[in-house]
Scaffold this motif. Structure first.
Motif, PDB file in Angstrom:
ATOM      1  N   CYS A  50       2.992   3.966 -18.751  1.00 18.20           N
ATOM      2  CA  CYS A  50       3.595   2.762 -18.169  1.00 18.20           C
ATOM      3  C   CYS A  50       4.671   2.207 -19.100  1.00 18.20           C
ATOM      4  O   CYS A  50       4.423   1.969 -20.288  1.00 18.20           O
ATOM      5  CB  CYS A  50       2.527   1.707 -17.909  1.00 18.20           C
ATOM      6  N   GLN A  51       5.860   2.025 -18.576  1.00 18.87           N
ATOM      7  CA  GLN A  51       6.983   1.531 -19.369  1.00 18.87           C
ATOM      8  C   GLN A  51       7.107   0.017 -19.313  1.00 18.87           C
ATOM      9  O   GLN A  51       8.079  -0.548 -19.830  1.00 18.87           O
ATOM     10  CB  GLN A  51       8.283   2.185 -18.891  1.00 18.87           C
ATOM     11  N   THR A  52       6.128  -0.620 -18.687  1.00 14.14           N
ATOM     12  CA  THR A  52       6.061  -2.075 -18.601  1.00 14.14           C
ATOM     13  C   THR A  52       4.780  -2.521 -19.291  1.00 14.14           C
ATOM     14  O   THR A  52       3.784  -1.796 -19.256  1.00 14.14           O
ATOM     15  CB  THR A  52       6.047  -2.516 -17.127  1.00 14.14           C
ATOM     16  N   ALA A  97       0.859  -1.184   0.000  1.00 16.19           N
ATOM     17  CA  ALA A  97       0.000   0.000   0.000  1.00 16.19           C
ATOM     18  C   ALA A  97       0.894   1.232   0.000  1.00 16.19           C
ATOM     19  O   ALA A  97       1.899   1.282   0.715  1.00 16.19           O
ATOM     20  CB  ALA A  97      -0.911   0.007   1.221  1.00 16.19           C
ATOM     21  N   ALA A  98       0.540   2.224  -0.793  1.00 18.21           N
ATOM     22  CA  ALA A  98       1.385   3.419  -0.891  1.00 18.21           C
ATOM     23  C   ALA A  98       0.529   4.651  -1.108  1.00 18.21           C
ATOM     24  O   ALA A  98      -0.490   4.613  -1.805  1.00 18.21           O
ATOM     25  CB  ALA A  98       2.395   3.276  -2.030  1.00 18.21           C
ATOM     26  N   PHE A  99       0.958   5.753  -0.511  1.00 14.91           N
ATOM     27  CA  PHE A  99       0.276   7.032  -0.679  1.00 14.91           C
ATOM     28  C   PHE A  99       0.717   7.673  -1.986  1.00 14.91           C
ATOM     29  O   PHE A  99       1.903   7.715  -2.302  1.00 14.91           O
ATOM     30  CB  PHE A  99       0.611   7.958   0.494  1.00 14.91           C
ATOM     31  N   GLY A 100      -0.246   8.166  -2.758  1.00 18.35           N
ATOM     32  CA  GLY A 100       0.101   8.872  -3.985  1.00 18.35           C
ATOM     33  C   GLY A 100      -0.863   8.566  -5.106  1.00 18.35           C
ATOM     34  O   GLY A 100      -1.789   7.767  -4.965  1.00 18.35           O
ATOM     35  N   GLU A 101      -0.636   9.221  -6.245  1.00 19.84           N
ATOM     36  CA  GLU A 101      -1.430   8.955  -7.436  1.00 19.84           C
ATOM     37  C   GLU A 101      -1.054   7.585  -7.984  1.00 19.84           C
ATOM     38  O   GLU A 101       0.118   7.228  -8.081  1.00 19.84           O
ATOM     39  CB  GLU A 101      -1.183  10.024  -8.494  1.00 19.84           C
ATOM     40  N   ALA A 102      -2.084   6.816  -8.376  1.00 17.40           N
ATOM     41  CA  ALA A 102      -1.862   5.434  -8.793  1.00 17.40           C
ATOM     42  C   ALA A 102      -0.819   5.280  -9.906  1.00 17.40           C
ATOM     43  O   ALA A 102       0.067   4.424  -9.787  1.00 17.40           O
ATOM     44  CB  ALA A 102      -3.189   4.797  -9.205  1.00 17.40           C
ATOM     45  N   PRO A 103      -0.869   6.064 -10.993  1.00 15.77           N
ATOM     46  CA  PRO A 103       0.128   5.860 -12.056  1.00 15.77           C
ATOM     47  C   PRO A 103       1.570   6.030 -11.570  1.00 15.77           C
ATOM     48  O   PRO A 103       2.451   5.265 -11.944  1.00 15.77           O
ATOM     49  CB  PRO A 103      -0.241   6.929 -13.091  1.00 15.77           C
ATOM     50  N   ALA A 104       1.804   7.039 -10.718  1.00 17.23           N
ATOM     51  CA  ALA A 104       3.160   7.272 -10.207  1.00 17.23           C
ATOM     52  C   ALA A 104       3.593   6.153  -9.273  1.00 17.23           C
ATOM     53  O   ALA A 104       4.750   5.700  -9.317  1.00 17.23           O
ATOM     54  CB  ALA A 104       3.219   8.621  -9.476  1.00 17.23           C
TER      55      ALA A 104
END
Length: 272
Positions: A130-132, A83-90
């Motif tokens: 997304c680079q993947t 889980a991480a705080f931030g905008e999903a794409p970033a």
């Protein structure tokens, strides 16, 4: 070992994509990483003390519940959660690099009252940045092995070792064979280079004539939907390209339209 990253917003569509990713990871012998990015959507919410801590707790709790559900279905699968705080794409971009994910999986529908809001803010952004390789899973798509995978190509790429290794990996994961399709119209007639690329792909993937088709249609999307309806592939793969100023129009006009309407997962490959 290969890692597949499944990003969810805990919506029905997002969690459905997680279980698709779990089935794929199980078939591929890969590890599965679950991800949820959290952030207060309304700026006034941030005035409440400790809101980030509450969001983090909810995110971790939701991921643990998903992890347990996945392991009940696939007890031999190695599953981690983040889980991480931030905008999903970033957040996705950062975690992809950290765990060296081979594939990102997410749903085409999220929590928003209007699907366009979710797709515009998350899935569409992932398509563009997304680079993947990115797998967009429709709400009712189920993982099935043994069948056909379709690669809808603009014939801008010639096959190279890296691409062929990627295609071979996907064929192994889905236990399937590839089909090649190129749709063209009056405004995009084939160049000699595209004809060369088409023949090169046919040879490299060892495709029979029935598994490699060129379709002439007035509308490219119409041709692709016709191909999907007649061939029923397990997955449709497309490449994202660099078009300069026109690039912003490519994904919304093709990738986004496909993701909204197709009933099979859409595999978006990054530019070479």
């Amino acid at each position: 070992m290969t890692t597949i990253l499944a990003a969810t917003d805990f919506s029905e569509g997002g969690n459905h994509a997680v279980f698709y990713a779990a089935a794929l990871a199980h078939a591929a012998g890969a590890n599965l990483m679950l991800l949820h990015a959290y952030k207060a959507q309304n700026s006034s919410v941030t005035l409440f003390k400790g809101i980030n801590e509450v969001l983090e707790q909810d995110a971790k709790s939701g991921l643990e519940g998903l992890k347990e559900a996945v392991l009940q279905q696939y007890p031999q699968l190695t599953v981690a959660a983040h889980a991480a705080f931030g905008e999903a794409p970033a957040v996705v971009g950062h975690l992809v690099k950290e765990v060296e994910a081979a594939l990102v999986v997410t749903g085409t529908r999220g929590k928003s009252l209007l699907d366009t809001l979710f797709f515009g803010s998350t899935s569409s952004q992932l398509c563009k940045d997304c680079q993947t390789p990115l797998l967009l899973v429709p709400p009712k798509a189920t993982f099935v092995a043994a069948g056909q995978l379709s690669y809808a190509t603009a014939l801008r790429e010639a096959p190279n070792d890296a691409l062929l290794a990627q295609f071979a990996q996907y064929a192994q994961w889905w236990r399937s064979q590839w089909r090649l399709v190129h749709v063209y119209g009056d405004d995009c007639s084939l160049s000699p280079q595209q004809e060369q690329h088409f023949q090169a792909w046919k040879t490299a993937l060892q495709l029979s004539p029935e598994n490699s088709r060129m379709l002439y249609r007035d509308d490219i999307l119409e041709g692709l939907f016709e191909h999907l309806e007649s061939e029923r592939p397990l997955v449709l793969a497309i490449h994202r390209h660099h078009y300069g100023l026109l690039e912003r129009f490519f994904v919304p006009s093709v990738g986004e339209a496909l993701a909204r309407k197709v009933k099979v997962p859409l595999l978006v490959l990054p530019p070479q």
